[in-house]
Design a protein around this motif. Structure first.
Motif, PDB file in Angstrom:
ATOM      1  N   ASN A 167      12.185  -2.656   9.937  1.00 27.73           N
ATOM      2  CA  ASN A 167      11.520  -3.751   9.248  1.00 27.73           C
ATOM      3  C   ASN A 167      11.884  -5.091   9.862  1.00 27.73           C
ATOM      4  N   THR A 169       9.849  -7.892   9.253  1.00 21.79           N
ATOM      5  CA  THR A 169       9.008  -8.929   8.642  1.00 21.79           C
ATOM      6  C   THR A 169       9.811 -10.136   8.150  1.00 21.79           C
ATOM      7  N   LYS A 224       6.519   3.698   9.873  1.00 22.15           N
ATOM      8  CA  LYS A 224       5.117   3.679   9.414  1.00 22.15           C
ATOM      9  C   LYS A 224       4.205   2.954  10.399  1.00 22.15           C
ATOM     10  N   PHE A 225       4.431   3.253  11.685  1.00 21.74           N
ATOM     11  CA  PHE A 225       3.535   2.712  12.693  1.00 21.74           C
ATOM     12  C   PHE A 225       2.430   3.732  12.888  1.00 21.74           C
ATOM     13  N   GLN A 407      -0.434 -11.202  11.234  1.00 21.75           N
ATOM     14  CA  GLN A 407      -1.210 -10.723  10.092  1.00 21.75           C
ATOM     15  C   GLN A 407      -2.459 -11.585   9.897  1.00 21.75           C
ATOM     16  N   ARG A 410      -5.036 -10.748  12.451  1.00 22.49           N
ATOM     17  CA  ARG A 410      -5.725  -9.501  12.099  1.00 22.49           C
ATOM     18  C   ARG A 410      -6.797  -9.767  11.049  1.00 22.49           C
ATOM     19  N   ASN A 426       7.003  -5.914  18.181  1.00 21.50           N
ATOM     20  CA  ASN A 426       6.984  -5.360  16.833  1.00 21.50           C
ATOM     21  C   ASN A 426       5.898  -5.995  15.978  1.00 21.50           C
ATOM     22  N   LEU A 430       1.725  -3.598  14.257  1.00 24.70           N
ATOM     23  CA  LEU A 430       0.982  -3.349  13.025  1.00 24.70           C
ATOM     24  C   LEU A 430      -0.334  -4.113  12.978  1.00 24.70           C
ATOM     25  N   THR A 431      -0.598  -4.901  14.025  1.00 22.80           N
ATOM     26  CA  THR A 431      -1.725  -5.826  13.899  1.00 22.80           C
ATOM     27  C   THR A 431      -2.698  -5.830  15.074  1.00 22.80           C
ATOM     28  N   HIS A 476       1.105   4.107  19.378  1.00 28.11           N
ATOM     29  CA  HIS A 476       1.686   3.983  18.037  1.00 28.11           C
ATOM     30  C   HIS A 476       1.499   2.551  17.572  1.00 28.11           C
ATOM     31  N   GLY A 477       0.491   2.349  16.754  1.00 32.13           N
ATOM     32  CA  GLY A 477       0.138   0.976  16.397  1.00 32.13           C
ATOM     33  C   GLY A 477      -0.855   0.468  17.415  1.00 32.13           C
TER      34      GLY A 477
END
Ligand code: 9PG
Length: 699
Positions: A167, A169, A224-225, A407, A410, A426, A430-431, A476-477
């Motif tokens: 994590n 974030t 959780k990627f 974010q 995205r 990183n 996720l984005t 992955h992502g």
């Protein structure tokens, strides 16, 4: 306010596997902030087959400023051979991978005796912001190897001990392998961060031990990627041929060249050079008289997807934004504009935008709306993204700002594709759909910038290293963008071997594989080499290992076919024993114009000699009775073939996957001697040692 260390505690016993040993697990947590309060914490562990997750949970009874903060966690660590005296770093065989700060930062496995380079003093004011030179808390000394987000120690060829933050974030995680002091330090970068009263998972660290794939699979699953749903993609970008000298006609000319050849690429991406100024994304310059919508449509007409470059979080000195909206520019505590770098290709210094200014957000939303909806681009290459988080802002750490900014991008882009560039990985995982994982490649091998110890500078050599050593992230992502390969001879100083090594590296490891060549200028041989990538298929990386200092080996698989490449990354000729002698491998001997099988299960392995920067490709011989031994249709011989059938009357039929572009020769190994029929022509099978009979078939 007094700075005090609130806690320094040994915590939890238990065991974790490291190498062959089981070691008592003790860890130190160091927590300190500027308020005089005590911070209660607990540690939660979660075990799975190969990995343990450690969660450091804290309770903040009040809000805290992590000003002179320490939020650190230490693990004991011992080098494989503990008999080596502490200071004798040169003899330590363990290898250390640390992930560089952002996309461009060179990242690879390092030796204990290496120093993480520090940017030279003269270069710092110009390029210091690209990396972590201005804020990383470390000494640039031998035996102290550090990076961000994830890192591993390799004590055996096929095993690693992986440390990864799950994590990021609330802040970046700096991972330091402190070889001299026998510890691994996991530190949250929280300069000037303020955390409100409440409960937090302050750190969430995965420690995995095992084969590369097992460790990274655990990381992606627990982090959780999501697995990318995209297949690997190919395309073209204007940058590494034309740089900022692009125009409407240049783009049209390149699109026409692909259309003429019916090249099955997915993307045509227009890079830097279309805008009036960096920052002025709604002002197209005069070299694009019909505007950007016209070009996106022209690209669509040929069934390609259209991509456009922009750097949403920066503006150059010579821009409308800089002149008329100076309140949009991010200011430091002293009210000075925050510089994001220096680019001689633009108007020199460029600046960061204030992402928390609502006007900036409104402007950017409008920019994306125009580019994606009005002009109908399918993909944006978003560059220089690190710029948004050079300093902490609004009580948020750099990492938190970066995560929020990504974010936001995205959300602005909705379902359209994002290619991230110049971004801490990183935040991009996720984005983004695609992300650059290496520096800009050059039109020659090395870089002058090495003089300044700039880890983010242009370098083909570093590009190849990053593609190799960050390969696990692919899919992955995001899909990995290793940056482009160029095969042309005009405006390209790479040697033939260097071009091929870069090409093959990108083809093997890349999830997004672009060139900048104008393919209408190719020679017949260049066109054949270019077309040999199609169909562009997913590669499954089986292992990556070095042979000595400059030789890199990669084993990978496409469908049923298994390959090995060996690259000489040095300027000298190298000779070595073939490392996989137990298994039969085939390579193509161009002098004899035929495939050769290498196999030495009992005796001494064959000697291989590679020219400077040469890569040689080997195809593992299939055990099937009828086997494709080699072909010159595809870069990865055999992978383009769907089926080989031999009927009762010895007629050979070969069917191909879609998108094969080349014709050529296939060497087929068959079990029986005799005459065969191929395309109604008779072909005699020739004896090939004890392996069977060789058929040379020309398509
Ligand atoms: C466009 C390029 C390409 C390239 C990106 C990025 O410091 N500098 O001067 C500097 C210039 C270019 C650069 C990085 C740094 O490259 O990686 O693919 O899009 O921008 O300007």
């Amino acid at each position: 306010m007094k700075k005090i260390f609130l806690l320094c505690a040994y915590i939890f016993g238990g065991y974790f596997a490291f190498g062959q040993e089981k070691e008592l697990k003790t860890a130190n947590v160091f927590l300190s902030c500027t308020e005089n309060i005590s911070i209660p914490y607990t540690i939660e562990t979660e075990n799975s087959v190969n990995a343990t997750i450690y969660r450091l949970k804290i309770q903040l009874p009040d809000s805290v400023h992590w000003k002179e903060m320490r939020l650190e966690w230490e693990y004991p660590y011992h080098v494989k051979d503990e008999s080596i005296p502490k200071q004798d770093l040169n003899n330590i065989s363990d290898k250390f991978f640390v992930n560089g700060f952002q996309s461009w930062t060179e990242s690879r496995e390092r030796n204990a005796a290496e120093k993480i380079p520090d940017l030279s003093k003269i270069a710092k004011p110009l390029m210091g912001m690209y990396g972590d030179y201005h804020f990383a808390q470390t000494k640039h000394q031998k035996g102290e190897i550090w990076g961000w987000n994830y890192g591993y120690i390799r004590q055996e060829t096929d095993k690693m001990l992986l440390f990864a933050s799950l994590n990021e974030t609330k802040g970046y995680t700096q991972i330091t392998f402190d070889v001299i002091n026998h510890k691994i330090i996991l530190r949250k970068e929280l300069e000037k961060a303020v955390w409100k009263k409440g409960d937090y998972v302050a750190m969430e660290i995965l420690v995995a031990n095992g084969k590369d794939k097992e460790c990274f699979d655990a990381y992606f699953e627990k982090g959780k990627f999501p697995k990318s749903t995209l297949s690997p993609q190919t395309g073209w970008t204007s940058w590494y041929n034309y740089y900022t000298n692009i125009s409407q006609s240049i783009i049209m000319e390149n699109v026409a060249a692909f259309a003429k050849e019916k090249t099955p690429i997915q993307y045509v991406q227009i890079d830097d050079g279309w805008q009036e100024g960096v920052g002025d994304w709604l002002r197209v310059n005069e070299k694009f008289p019909l505007g950007m919508r016209y070009l996106a449509q022209a690209i669509h007409c040929q069934n390609y997807q259209a991509g456009l470059w922009l750097a949403p979080f920066i503006c150059e000195r010579n821009s409308e934004i800089f002149r008329n909206h100076s309140h949009w520019i991010l200011k430091d505590e002293k009210g000075r504009k925050v510089k994001a770098g220096f680019n001689p290709g633009w108007s020199g210094e460029f600046y960061a935008l204030d992402f928390y200014n609502p006007e900036v957000r409104t402007y950017l939303k409008g920019v994306f709306q125009t580019i994606l909806e009005e002009w109908e681009f399918d993909m944006v290459k978003l560059d220089f993204l690190y710029g948004v988080a050079i300093i902490p802002q609004k009580g948020k750490s750099r990492g938190e700002v970066m995560a929020e900014a990504m974010q936001f991008l995205r959300e602005c882009c909705g379902e359209k594709k994002i290619l991230g560039c110049g971004v801490p990985l990183n935040a991009a995982m996720l984005t983004t759909d695609f992300c650059r994982i290496g520096p800009d490649i050059g039109l020659k091998w090395g870089t002058m910038l090495k003089l300044f110890h700039n880890r983010e500078g242009i370098s083909t050599e570093y590009g190849i290293q990053n593609a190799t050593f960050r390969h696990q992230l692919n899919g992955h992502g995001f899909l990995n963008d290793p940056d482009v390969y160029n095969l042309r001879s005009k405006n390209n100083k790479l040697t033939q071997n260097q071009k091929y090594t870069l090409y093959l590296t990108n083809q093997i490891f890349g999830g997004l594989c672009f060139t900048s060549d104008n393919i209408s200028e190719y020679t017949a041989a260049e066109m054949h080499l270019y077309n040999a990538q199609f169909p562009f298929l997913a590669k499954n990386i089986l292992s990556v290992y070095p042979l000595g200092q400059h030789i890199q080996c990669t084993k990978f698989q496409i469908g049923e076919y298994k390959y090995l490449t060996i690259s000489n990354l040095s300027k000298e000729v190298v000779s070595f024993a073939f490392p996989e002698g137990n298994t039969p491998y085939v390579y193509f001997d161009s002098a004899q114009n035929r495939p050769i099988i290498l196999h030495s299960p009992a005796g001494a392995a064959e000697n291989i000699s590679l020219a400077p920067y040469e890569t040689r490709l080997f195809l593992q011989k299939s055990n099937e009775k009828i086997a494709v031994l080699y072909d010159n249709i595809h870069l990865f011989a055999g992978s383009e073939i769907e089926k080989v059938e031999i009927s009762a009357n010895n007629e050979v039929k070969i069917s191909f996957l879609p998108n094969v572009k080349n014709s050529g020769t296939i060497w087929l190994l068959v079990p029986t001697a005799g005459t065969y029929l191929f395309h109604n022509k008779e072909v005699m099978a020739e004896k090939m040692g004890d392996w069977g009979f060789l058929l040379k078939l020309t398509e």
